[in-house]
Design an enzyme around this catalytic site. Structure first.
Site, PDB file in Angstrom:
ATOM      1  CG  ASP A 182      -1.486  -1.476   1.846  1.00 41.61           C
ATOM      2  OD1 ASP A 182      -1.702  -1.883   0.929  1.00 41.61           O
ATOM      3  OD2 ASP A 182      -1.896  -1.109   2.557  1.00 41.61           O
TER       4      ASP A 182
HETATM    5  N1  URA Z   1      -0.753  -5.888   3.916  1.00 41.13           N
HETATM    6  C1  URA Z   1      -1.469  -4.741   3.786  1.00 41.13           C
HETATM    7  O1  URA Z   1      -2.311  -4.691   5.128  1.00 41.13           O
HETATM    8  N2  URA Z   1      -1.030  -4.025   2.982  1.00 41.13           N
HETATM    9  C2  URA Z   1       0.460  -3.831   2.492  1.00 41.13           C
HETATM   10  O2  URA Z   1       0.797  -3.469   2.342  1.00 41.13           O
HETATM   11  C3  URA Z   1       0.905  -5.118   2.599  1.00 41.13           C
HETATM   12  C4  URA Z   1      -0.100  -6.547   3.324  1.00 41.13           C
END
Ligand code: URA
Length: 234
Positions: free
Chosen positions: A106
């Protein structure tokens, strides 16, 4: 196979079309071992290991396997809308060579991101069959209770998913918690902690299978994977 001319070599490592590569050579911007190469049609029996283009020494390998320390506020997309693109942290020529991230992190997350232009490698690392565990270090908004830990280890149902997902391991490390998971669902770690009544404040991926984030890479730093690392996840 056509002969490996200098213009073909440059084009194969992301320096534009053969015509554009030819122009670079004609401008005197391409050197090997300190010697300017003037003929774009000079032929190589073998790919030289490195070549200097516009003062920068670059490897001439066509296959890219890269580890990046992704910072927060950077998107894993070629057409990032709200943030800077992760690809802007790498040389432009890598995008021309077709580099893609292996899965995504993310925009709010940081840590280990693998990238490659080899589809089979990307597919193998992402494949659930391969079963590579991903480890994430998180800090939480609320105290992490033994009940929350037990629920995560038993399995939680996330909205919109068909099956429960579980933490394969949970470690505590000072103020942070390290969780290992096998899948790579959208926002999986954040959603798992939310499902047990907590809230992830910061999230950093620290390893994928046997490959760990190289601590010497600052945020935004990258390096090529070693042959050993490539083998270990392939
Ligand atoms: N899980 C998440 O919530 N975000 C990420 O970036 C990777 C795994």
């Amino acid at each position: 196979m056509p002969a490996l001319t200098l213009e073909r070599l440059l084009a194969s490592i992301g320096y534009g079309s053969r015509k554009e590569a030819r122009a670079l050579v004609r401008m005197g911007l391409v050197e090997i071992d300190g010697k300017v190469l003037e003929d774009p049609f000079v032929e190589f029996a073998e790919r030289p290991a490195t070549i200097t283009v516009n003062g920068e020494e670059v490897t001439t390998q066509e296959k890219l396997y890269v580890m990046l320390h992704k910072p927060t506020d950077v998107e894993c997309s070629h057409n990032a809308r709200d943030h800077q693109s992760v690809y802007s942290l790498l040389p432009d020529r890598f995008s021309a060579m077709g580099i893609q991230s292996v899965g995504r992190l993310d925009a709010d997350s940081e840590g280990l991101l693998l990238l490659s232009n080899q589809g089979d490698f990307i597919h193998r690392v992402e494949s659930p069959k391969k079963g590579l565990l991903k480890r994430y270090r998180v800090t939480l908004a609320r105290p992490f209770t033994p009940e929350q830990e037990a629920e995560l280890l038993k399995g939680v149902m996330l909205k919109g998913e068909r099956r429960e997902v579980l933490a394969r391991a949970i470690e505590r490390d000072g103020e942070s918690v390290i969780i290992s998971i096998g899948e790579g669902l959208y926002h999986q770690v954040r959603r798992m902690f939310a499902a047990v009544g907590n809230h992830v404040e910061t999230l950093e991926r620290i390893s994928i299978g046997p490959v760990s984030l190289d601590e010497s890479l600052g945020r935004g730093g990258w390096r090529f994977l070693t042959d050993e690392e490539i083998q270990s996840v392939s």
